[in-house]
Write a protein that holds these residues in place. Structure first.
Motif, PDB file in Angstrom:
ATOM      1  N   GLU A 105     -13.023  -5.427  -0.803  1.00 24.88           N
ATOM      2  CA  GLU A 105     -11.811  -5.662  -1.597  1.00 24.88           C
ATOM      3  C   GLU A 105     -10.630  -4.910  -1.002  1.00 24.88           C
ATOM      4  O   GLU A 105      -9.513  -5.436  -0.960  1.00 24.88           O
ATOM      5  CB  GLU A 105     -12.048  -5.246  -3.050  1.00 24.88           C
ATOM      6  N   ILE A 106     -10.871  -3.703  -0.524  1.00 21.73           N
ATOM      7  CA  ILE A 106      -9.799  -2.945   0.124  1.00 21.73           C
ATOM      8  C   ILE A 106      -9.319  -3.691   1.365  1.00 21.73           C
ATOM      9  O   ILE A 106      -8.120  -3.810   1.607  1.00 21.73           O
ATOM     10  CB  ILE A 106     -10.258  -1.511   0.459  1.00 21.73           C
ATOM     11  N   ALA A 107     -10.258  -4.228   2.140  1.00 24.90           N
ATOM     12  CA  ALA A 107      -9.880  -4.983   3.339  1.00 24.90           C
ATOM     13  C   ALA A 107      -9.075  -6.231   2.976  1.00 24.90           C
ATOM     14  O   ALA A 107      -8.081  -6.554   3.644  1.00 24.90           O
ATOM     15  CB  ALA A 107     -11.123  -5.370   4.141  1.00 24.90           C
ATOM     16  N   VAL A 108      -9.469  -6.916   1.909  1.00 25.27           N
ATOM     17  CA  VAL A 108      -8.758  -8.131   1.495  1.00 25.27           C
ATOM     18  C   VAL A 108      -7.351  -7.794   1.020  1.00 25.27           C
ATOM     19  O   VAL A 108      -6.373  -8.419   1.446  1.00 25.27           O
ATOM     20  CB  VAL A 108      -9.559  -8.893   0.408  1.00 25.27           C
ATOM     21  N   ILE A 109      -7.224  -6.799   0.145  1.00 20.86           N
ATOM     22  CA  ILE A 109      -5.891  -6.474  -0.362  1.00 20.86           C
ATOM     23  C   ILE A 109      -5.006  -5.916   0.757  1.00 20.86           C
ATOM     24  O   ILE A 109      -3.802  -6.187   0.801  1.00 20.86           O
ATOM     25  CB  ILE A 109      -5.944  -5.544  -1.594  1.00 20.86           C
TER      26      ILE A 109
ATOM     27  N   THR B 166       8.868   3.665   3.086  1.00 24.59           N
ATOM     28  CA  THR B 166       7.440   3.806   2.897  1.00 24.59           C
ATOM     29  C   THR B 166       6.684   3.145   4.041  1.00 24.59           C
ATOM     30  O   THR B 166       6.955   2.003   4.368  1.00 24.59           O
ATOM     31  CB  THR B 166       7.042   3.149   1.557  1.00 24.59           C
ATOM     32  N   PRO B 167       5.699   3.840   4.646  1.00 28.04           N
ATOM     33  CA  PRO B 167       4.891   3.232   5.703  1.00 28.04           C
ATOM     34  C   PRO B 167       3.922   2.214   5.144  1.00 28.04           C
ATOM     35  O   PRO B 167       3.703   2.149   3.937  1.00 28.04           O
ATOM     36  CB  PRO B 167       4.143   4.420   6.305  1.00 28.04           C
ATOM     37  N   GLU B 168       3.328   1.404   6.018  1.00 23.69           N
ATOM     38  CA  GLU B 168       2.326   0.432   5.599  1.00 23.69           C
ATOM     39  C   GLU B 168       1.072   1.179   5.170  1.00 23.69           C
ATOM     40  O   GLU B 168       0.437   1.847   5.972  1.00 23.69           O
ATOM     41  CB  GLU B 168       1.996  -0.516   6.759  1.00 23.69           C
ATOM     42  N   PRO B 169       0.704   1.093   3.908  1.00 24.29           N
ATOM     43  CA  PRO B 169      -0.435   1.852   3.418  1.00 24.29           C
ATOM     44  C   PRO B 169      -1.712   1.031   3.363  1.00 24.29           C
ATOM     45  O   PRO B 169      -1.709  -0.171   3.527  1.00 24.29           O
ATOM     46  CB  PRO B 169       0.003   2.207   2.006  1.00 24.29           C
ATOM     47  N   THR B 170      -2.784   1.704   3.053  1.00 22.49           N
ATOM     48  CA  THR B 170      -4.015   1.044   2.664  1.00 22.49           C
ATOM     49  C   THR B 170      -3.970   0.956   1.156  1.00 22.49           C
ATOM     50  O   THR B 170      -3.948   1.965   0.464  1.00 22.49           O
ATOM     51  CB  THR B 170      -5.226   1.870   3.096  1.00 22.49           C
ATOM     52  N   PRO B 171      -3.936  -0.251   0.597  1.00 28.07           N
ATOM     53  CA  PRO B 171      -3.802  -0.394  -0.849  1.00 28.07           C
ATOM     54  C   PRO B 171      -4.975   0.208  -1.603  1.00 28.07           C
ATOM     55  O   PRO B 171      -6.095   0.232  -1.118  1.00 28.07           O
ATOM     56  CB  PRO B 171      -3.763  -1.911  -1.044  1.00 28.07           C
ATOM     57  N   VAL B 172      -4.692   0.654  -2.798  1.00 29.36           N
ATOM     58  CA  VAL B 172      -5.691   1.208  -3.688  1.00 29.36           C
ATOM     59  C   VAL B 172      -5.456   0.680  -5.090  1.00 29.36           C
ATOM     60  O   VAL B 172      -4.394   0.181  -5.407  1.00 29.36           O
ATOM     61  CB  VAL B 172      -5.670   2.751  -3.690  1.00 29.36           C
ATOM     62  N   GLU B 173      -6.452   0.822  -5.912  1.00 25.99           N
ATOM     63  CA  GLU B 173      -6.366   0.309  -7.277  1.00 25.99           C
ATOM     64  C   GLU B 173      -5.567   1.247  -8.160  1.00 25.99           C
ATOM     65  O   GLU B 173      -5.716   2.457  -8.072  1.00 25.99           O
ATOM     66  CB  GLU B 173      -7.785   0.177  -7.821  1.00 25.99           C
TER      67      GLU B 173
ATOM     68  N   HIS C 180      -9.761   8.780  -6.951  1.00 26.59           N
ATOM     69  CA  HIS C 180     -10.956   8.400  -7.692  1.00 26.59           C
ATOM     70  C   HIS C 180     -10.881   6.972  -8.220  1.00 26.59           C
ATOM     71  O   HIS C 180     -11.889   6.309  -8.362  1.00 26.59           O
ATOM     72  CB  HIS C 180     -11.209   9.385  -8.836  1.00 26.59           C
ATOM     73  N   ALA C 181      -9.689   6.480  -8.523  1.00 24.97           N
ATOM     74  CA  ALA C 181      -9.553   5.113  -9.023  1.00 24.97           C
ATOM     75  C   ALA C 181      -9.946   4.101  -7.961  1.00 24.97           C
ATOM     76  O   ALA C 181     -10.384   3.001  -8.274  1.00 24.97           O
ATOM     77  CB  ALA C 181      -8.114   4.855  -9.483  1.00 24.97           C
ATOM     78  N   SER C 182      -9.801   4.462  -6.685  1.00 21.80           N
ATOM     79  CA  SER C 182     -10.148   3.556  -5.602  1.00 21.80           C
ATOM     80  C   SER C 182     -11.638   3.302  -5.520  1.00 21.80           C
ATOM     81  O   SER C 182     -12.071   2.330  -4.915  1.00 21.80           O
ATOM     82  CB  SER C 182      -9.677   4.124  -4.268  1.00 21.80           C
ATOM     83  N   ALA C 183     -12.429   4.178  -6.094  1.00 21.81           N
ATOM     84  CA  ALA C 183     -13.876   4.002  -6.044  1.00 21.81           C
ATOM     85  C   ALA C 183     -14.298   2.707  -6.718  1.00 21.81           C
ATOM     86  O   ALA C 183     -15.365   2.183  -6.436  1.00 21.81           O
ATOM     87  CB  ALA C 183     -14.572   5.193  -6.695  1.00 21.81           C
ATOM     88  N   ALA C 184     -13.459   2.175  -7.588  1.00 25.49           N
ATOM     89  CA  ALA C 184     -13.765   0.915  -8.260  1.00 25.49           C
ATOM     90  C   ALA C 184     -13.597  -0.278  -7.319  1.00 25.49           C
ATOM     91  O   ALA C 184     -14.063  -1.364  -7.633  1.00 25.49           O
ATOM     92  CB  ALA C 184     -12.878   0.747  -9.488  1.00 25.49           C
ATOM     93  N   LEU C 185     -12.945  -0.091  -6.190  1.00 27.40           N
ATOM     94  CA  LEU C 185     -12.779  -1.167  -5.211  1.00 27.40           C
ATOM     95  C   LEU C 185     -13.856  -1.042  -4.144  1.00 27.40           C
ATOM     96  O   LEU C 185     -14.129   0.053  -3.652  1.00 27.40           O
ATOM     97  CB  LEU C 185     -11.407  -1.077  -4.534  1.00 27.40           C
ATOM     98  N   THR C 186     -14.430  -2.179  -3.779  1.00 25.23           N
ATOM     99  CA  THR C 186     -15.395  -2.179  -2.685  1.00 25.23           C
ATOM    100  C   THR C 186     -14.631  -2.123  -1.361  1.00 25.23           C
ATOM    101  O   THR C 186     -13.435  -2.461  -1.315  1.00 25.23           O
ATOM    102  CB  THR C 186     -16.245  -3.460  -2.706  1.00 25.23           C
ATOM    103  N   PRO C 187     -15.288  -1.726  -0.285  1.00 23.53           N
ATOM    104  CA  PRO C 187     -14.624  -1.755   1.021  1.00 23.53           C
ATOM    105  C   PRO C 187     -14.095  -3.157   1.366  1.00 23.53           C
ATOM    106  O   PRO C 187     -13.021  -3.299   1.943  1.00 23.53           O
ATOM    107  CB  PRO C 187     -15.715  -1.309   1.997  1.00 23.53           C
TER     108      PRO C 187
END
Length: 155
Positions: free
Chosen positions: A33-37, A144-151, A24-31
């Protein structure tokens, strides 16, 4: 298996993978922003221009996303030693810790939600491990594998 079924399976696996590493915390990030991080995570020491080239986003979009991510403490910035006018970006220690904690979770509970029968959920996990061994390059990850970052929570 035909190509359409393979694409559908890939899409479903992507959905399950995103559910594993986001919350749910990831909802604060736009797609965006997720792509950038995600890009900075894979390419530490990147400039805004580097990110723009790799993501295909407009310079203004990357700059805005970077500013928001820096404000939240998810990206760190340092001057480029070779060119003081440029800023080099990396994922912050706070974000890295949160990313590691999210991706270290086992997939079985999520698979149990996706597949009603517990035996079938276990079998799905076994098959996914086998497919990963067969289809992903390199040895199985020990770390740890390469993840998709989240907030992180509360950001």
């Amino acid at each position: 298996m035909d190509g359409v079924r393979l694409l559908r399976l890939g899409k479903r696996l992507t959905e399950l993978g995103r559910a594993m590493v986001t919350d749910h915390a990831s909802a604060a990030l736009t797609p965006g922003e997720i792509a950038v991080i995600s890009d900075v995570y894979q390419h530490p020491g990147s400039s805004v221009q580097d990110i723009r080239v790799r993501t295909g986003f407009a310079q203004s979009h990357v700059s805005t996303s970077v500013a928001r991510l820096r404000e939240r403490g998810l990206l760190d910035a340092a001057p480029d030693p070779a060119d003081g006018r440029r800023t080099l970006l990396s994922v912050s220690a706070l974000a890295r810790g949160y990313i590691r904690a999210r991706v270290a979770r086992p997939a079985e509970p999520l698979l149990a939600q996706a597949v009603a029968d517990p035996a079938q959920a276990r079998r799905a996990a076994e098959l996914l491990d086998e497919l990963a061994t067969l289809l992903l390059p390199g040895p199985p990850p020990a770390a740890t594998p390469e993840p998709t970052p989240v907030e992180p929570p509360g950001a």
